[in-house]
Design a protein around this motif. Structure first.
Motif, PDB file in Angstrom:
ATOM      1  N   GLY A  13       6.703 -11.725   6.896  1.00 37.03           N
ATOM      2  CA  GLY A  13       5.307 -11.531   7.229  1.00 37.03           C
ATOM      3  C   GLY A  13       5.080 -10.343   8.146  1.00 37.03           C
ATOM      4  O   GLY A  13       3.980  -9.827   8.207  1.00 37.03           O
ATOM      5  N   THR A  14       6.083  -9.907   8.864  1.00 42.00           N
ATOM      6  CA  THR A  14       5.908  -8.747   9.731  1.00 42.00           C
ATOM      7  C   THR A  14       6.003  -7.461   8.935  1.00 42.00           C
ATOM      8  O   THR A  14       5.365  -6.491   9.264  1.00 42.00           O
ATOM      9  N   ARG A  15       6.789  -7.479   7.878  1.00 44.26           N
ATOM     10  CA  ARG A  15       6.936  -6.285   7.042  1.00 44.26           C
ATOM     11  C   ARG A  15       6.969  -6.746   5.595  1.00 44.26           C
ATOM     12  O   ARG A  15       7.915  -7.396   5.162  1.00 44.26           O
ATOM     13  N   THR A  16       5.941  -6.419   4.832  1.00 42.07           N
ATOM     14  CA  THR A  16       5.894  -6.852   3.437  1.00 42.07           C
ATOM     15  C   THR A  16       6.187  -5.679   2.522  1.00 42.07           C
ATOM     16  O   THR A  16       5.981  -4.522   2.892  1.00 42.07           O
ATOM     17  N   ALA A  17       6.641  -6.012   1.344  1.00 46.22           N
ATOM     18  CA  ALA A  17       6.913  -4.996   0.338  1.00 46.22           C
ATOM     19  C   ALA A  17       5.581  -4.461  -0.188  1.00 46.22           C
ATOM     20  O   ALA A  17       4.592  -5.183  -0.224  1.00 46.22           O
ATOM     21  N   PRO A  18       5.530  -3.190  -0.575  1.00 45.22           N
ATOM     22  CA  PRO A  18       4.285  -2.636  -1.099  1.00 45.22           C
ATOM     23  C   PRO A  18       3.881  -3.316  -2.402  1.00 45.22           C
ATOM     24  O   PRO A  18       4.719  -3.720  -3.195  1.00 45.22           O
ATOM     25  N   ARG A  19       2.590  -3.462  -2.591  1.00 50.45           N
ATOM     26  CA  ARG A  19       2.091  -4.087  -3.813  1.00 50.45           C
ATOM     27  C   ARG A  19       2.259  -3.139  -4.999  1.00 50.45           C
ATOM     28  O   ARG A  19       2.419  -1.933  -4.831  1.00 50.45           O
ATOM     29  N   VAL A  20       2.181  -3.713  -6.185  1.00 50.53           N
ATOM     30  CA  VAL A  20       2.377  -2.929  -7.402  1.00 50.53           C
ATOM     31  C   VAL A  20       1.308  -1.848  -7.517  1.00 50.53           C
ATOM     32  O   VAL A  20       1.594  -0.725  -7.919  1.00 50.53           O
ATOM     33  N   ARG A  21       0.074  -2.161  -7.132  1.00 48.92           N
ATOM     34  CA  ARG A  21      -0.990  -1.158  -7.252  1.00 48.92           C
ATOM     35  C   ARG A  21      -0.742   0.025  -6.329  1.00 48.92           C
ATOM     36  O   ARG A  21      -1.080   1.153  -6.657  1.00 48.92           O
ATOM     37  N   HIS A  22      -0.119  -0.212  -5.191  1.00 49.73           N
ATOM     38  CA  HIS A  22       0.209   0.891  -4.281  1.00 49.73           C
ATOM     39  C   HIS A  22       1.305   1.763  -4.887  1.00 49.73           C
ATOM     40  O   HIS A  22       1.247   2.992  -4.798  1.00 49.73           O
ATOM     41  N   ALA A  24       1.909   2.042  -8.072  1.00 51.23           N
ATOM     42  CA  ALA A  24       1.318   2.727  -9.221  1.00 51.23           C
ATOM     43  C   ALA A  24       0.476   3.912  -8.764  1.00 51.23           C
ATOM     44  O   ALA A  24       0.491   4.973  -9.394  1.00 51.23           O
ATOM     45  N   ARG A  25      -0.257   3.753  -7.656  1.00 54.63           N
ATOM     46  CA  ARG A  25      -1.073   4.841  -7.127  1.00 54.63           C
ATOM     47  C   ARG A  25      -0.182   5.998  -6.680  1.00 54.63           C
ATOM     48  O   ARG A  25      -0.489   7.166  -6.925  1.00 54.63           O
ATOM     49  N   LEU A  30       2.085  11.367  -7.832  1.00 62.57           N
ATOM     50  CA  LEU A  30       3.252  12.222  -8.067  1.00 62.57           C
ATOM     51  C   LEU A  30       3.175  12.889  -9.433  1.00 62.57           C
ATOM     52  O   LEU A  30       3.485  14.079  -9.572  1.00 62.57           O
ATOM     53  N   MET A  31       2.750  12.138 -10.445  1.00 64.07           N
ATOM     54  CA  MET A  31       2.624  12.720 -11.781  1.00 64.07           C
ATOM     55  C   MET A  31       1.538  13.794 -11.818  1.00 64.07           C
ATOM     56  O   MET A  31       1.704  14.838 -12.462  1.00 64.07           O
TER      57      MET A  31
END
Length: 55
Positions: A13-22, A24-25, A30-31
């Motif tokens: 809860g202190t450090r979460t993995a980035p969400r898929v939409r982030h 993808a953004r 980058l593309m």
């Protein structure tokens, strides 16, 4: 190979993995950067070759 975040269970809860939409953004950004860069470079090379043939 896994994309899971390797954190201690006690600090969940202190450090979460980035969400898929982030992700993808970021990938889309980058593309877009890559496409703009390669198009600009191709345009510059075309301009240089055209100017080289005239002179």
């Amino acid at each position: 190979m896994s994309n899971t975040c390797a954190t201690d269970a006690g600090t969940a809860g202190t450090r979460t993995a980035p969400r898929v939409r982030h992700l993808a953004r970021e990938a889309l950004g980058l593309m877009a950067f890559s496409a703009i860069t390669s198009t600009t470079l191709a345009g510059c090379l075309l301009l240089l070759s055209t100017l080289g043939q005239q002179g």
